[in-house]
Design a protein around this motif. Structure first.
Motif, PDB file in Angstrom:
ATOM      1  N   LEU A  76       0.874  -1.182   0.000  1.00 55.83           N
ATOM      2  CA  LEU A  76       0.000   0.000   0.000  1.00 55.83           C
ATOM      3  C   LEU A  76       0.903   1.222   0.000  1.00 55.83           C
ATOM      4  CD1 LEU A  76      -2.842  -0.523   2.629  1.00 55.83           C
ATOM      5  CD2 LEU A  76      -2.944  -0.817   0.174  1.00 55.83           C
ATOM      6  N   SER A  77       0.516   2.234  -0.712  1.00 55.67           N
ATOM      7  CA  SER A  77       1.291   3.463  -0.802  1.00 55.67           C
ATOM      8  C   SER A  77       1.568   4.055   0.583  1.00 55.67           C
ATOM      9  CB  SER A  77       0.501   4.476  -1.633  1.00 55.67           C
ATOM     10  OG  SER A  77       1.036   5.761  -1.497  1.00 55.67           O
ATOM     11  N   ARG A  78       2.679   4.790   0.688  1.00 59.55           N
ATOM     12  CA  ARG A  78       3.008   5.476   1.942  1.00 59.55           C
ATOM     13  C   ARG A  78       1.993   6.566   2.262  1.00 59.55           C
ATOM     14  NH1 ARG A  78       8.860   7.502   2.365  1.00 59.55           N
ATOM     15  NH2 ARG A  78       8.082   8.860   0.761  1.00 59.55           N
ATOM     16  N   PHE A  79       1.158   6.903   1.323  1.00 56.50           N
ATOM     17  CA  PHE A  79       0.081   7.877   1.550  1.00 56.50           C
ATOM     18  C   PHE A  79      -0.807   7.438   2.709  1.00 56.50           C
ATOM     19  CE2 PHE A  79      -4.402   8.876   0.788  1.00 56.50           C
ATOM     20  CZ  PHE A  79      -4.371  10.262   0.825  1.00 56.50           C
ATOM     21  N   TYR A  80      -1.033   6.126   2.831  1.00 55.43           N
ATOM     22  CA  TYR A  80      -1.870   5.585   3.904  1.00 55.43           C
ATOM     23  C   TYR A  80      -1.030   5.489   5.170  1.00 55.43           C
ATOM     24  CZ  TYR A  80      -4.851   4.450  -0.019  1.00 55.43           C
ATOM     25  OH  TYR A  80      -5.618   4.545  -1.142  1.00 55.43           O
ATOM     26  N   LYS A  81      -1.155   6.486   6.034  1.00 54.81           N
ATOM     27  CA  LYS A  81      -0.299   6.599   7.226  1.00 54.81           C
ATOM     28  C   LYS A  81      -0.444   5.409   8.175  1.00 54.81           C
ATOM     29  CE  LYS A  81       1.090  10.723   5.992  1.00 54.81           C
ATOM     30  NZ  LYS A  81       0.844  10.678   4.568  1.00 54.81           N
ATOM     31  N   ALA A  82      -1.626   4.819   8.240  1.00 55.80           N
ATOM     32  CA  ALA A  82      -1.841   3.683   9.148  1.00 55.80           C
ATOM     33  C   ALA A  82      -1.014   2.469   8.732  1.00 55.80           C
ATOM     34  CB  ALA A  82      -3.323   3.323   9.204  1.00 55.80           C
ATOM     35  N   ALA A  83      -0.654   2.373   7.453  1.00 62.12           N
ATOM     36  CA  ALA A  83       0.120   1.226   6.955  1.00 62.12           C
ATOM     37  C   ALA A  83       1.547   1.600   6.582  1.00 62.12           C
ATOM     38  CB  ALA A  83      -0.576   0.619   5.743  1.00 62.12           C
ATOM     39  N   ARG A  84       1.888   2.853   6.695  1.00 57.20           N
ATOM     40  CA  ARG A  84       3.193   3.345   6.227  1.00 57.20           C
ATOM     41  C   ARG A  84       4.365   2.649   6.904  1.00 57.20           C
ATOM     42  NH1 ARG A  84       4.274   9.415   4.641  1.00 57.20           N
ATOM     43  NH2 ARG A  84       6.466   9.312   4.101  1.00 57.20           N
ATOM     44  N   TRP A  85       4.282   2.424   8.212  1.00 62.19           N
ATOM     45  CA  TRP A  85       5.389   1.805   8.950  1.00 62.19           C
ATOM     46  C   TRP A  85       5.009   0.408   9.441  1.00 62.19           C
ATOM     47  CZ3 TRP A  85       4.033   7.020  10.063  1.00 62.19           C
ATOM     48  CH2 TRP A  85       4.897   7.954   9.481  1.00 62.19           C
ATOM     49  N   ASP A  86       4.158  -0.283   8.704  1.00 60.49           N
ATOM     50  CA  ASP A  86       3.730  -1.645   9.032  1.00 60.49           C
ATOM     51  C   ASP A  86       4.658  -2.623   8.314  1.00 60.49           C
ATOM     52  OD1 ASP A  86       2.496  -4.105   9.331  1.00 60.49           O
ATOM     53  OD2 ASP A  86       0.485  -3.342   8.917  1.00 60.49           O
ATOM     54  N   PHE A  87       5.315  -3.495   9.065  1.00 61.94           N
ATOM     55  CA  PHE A  87       6.253  -4.441   8.461  1.00 61.94           C
ATOM     56  C   PHE A  87       5.561  -5.444   7.538  1.00 61.94           C
ATOM     57  CE2 PHE A  87       8.968  -2.874  11.868  1.00 61.94           C
ATOM     58  CZ  PHE A  87      10.153  -2.663  11.177  1.00 61.94           C
ATOM     59  N   ASP A  88       4.259  -5.658   7.691  1.00 60.21           N
ATOM     60  CA  ASP A  88       3.536  -6.532   6.756  1.00 60.21           C
ATOM     61  C   ASP A  88       3.305  -5.836   5.420  1.00 60.21           C
ATOM     62  OD1 ASP A  88       3.415  -8.635   8.499  1.00 60.21           O
ATOM     63  OD2 ASP A  88       1.309  -8.363   9.044  1.00 60.21           O
ATOM     64  N   ASN A  89       3.497  -4.538   5.349  1.00 60.97           N
ATOM     65  CA  ASN A  89       3.232  -3.759   4.147  1.00 60.97           C
ATOM     66  C   ASN A  89       4.495  -3.446   3.352  1.00 60.97           C
ATOM     67  OD1 ASN A  89       1.624  -2.124   2.366  1.00 60.97           O
ATOM     68  ND2 ASN A  89       2.378  -0.328   3.426  1.00 60.97           N
ATOM     69  N   ALA A  90       5.666  -3.762   3.840  1.00 60.15           N
ATOM     70  CA  ALA A  90       6.907  -3.348   3.185  1.00 60.15           C
ATOM     71  C   ALA A  90       7.895  -4.495   3.041  1.00 60.15           C
ATOM     72  CB  ALA A  90       7.546  -2.215   3.981  1.00 60.15           C
TER      73      ALA A  90
END
Length: 148
Positions: A76-90
């Protein structure tokens, strides 16, 4: 000293402290620091040392490269702050996949499902709808956690 010198010395005000020196870092500055610390952690996940340098594999393309040449790719794009620093997202990504292929989201999702399961991927996707207000306190704690 003459009378004029005494009057001039009394009129001088003490030098003002810079406003920047006393202010806490801005939210955007804290976000940059958090992004850098998060990127460093993500790019090192699963890395191995070879010839005194850390190497890792691109999550979507499979290219092997030194960690310092990889990017921190987000599903998910870094635009979505809730997922920006989620290790499952990067995951680590090559520059080609992260920038030129815009993250290659279809392959990213397929590989993410294989690695962490569909339930966790759906949980990341649900963060699109989460309203998330960033605070200095949250970002400061996040930076300490990522650097620790």
């Amino acid at each position: 000293m003459n009378e004029l010198t005494i009057v001039e010395s009394r009129r001088r005000k003490p030098a003002k402290r810079s406003k920047r020196a006393s202010k806490a870092p801005s939210i955007s500055k804290l976000m940059k620091i958090a992004d850098a610390a998060f990127s460093a952690r993500v790019r090192r996940i699963g890395a191995w040392e070879q010839d005194g340098e850390l190497w890792n594999k691109c999550f979507t393309g499979g290219y092997v490269a030194p960690v310092k040449k990889l990017h921190c790719g987000h599903y998910l794009s870094r635009f979505y702050k809730a997922a920006r620093w989620d290790f499952d997202n990067a995951r680590p990504q090559s520059m080609m996949d992260n920038l030129w292929k815009r993250g290659d989201p279809i392959t990213f999702r397929q590989n993410l499902i294989k690695e962490i399961g569909e339930a966790r991927v759906l949980a990341v996707e649900a963060k699109r709808n989460v309203s998330f207000k960033l605070t200095r306190e949250f970002l400061t704690n996040l930076i300490e956690e990522l650097k620790g």
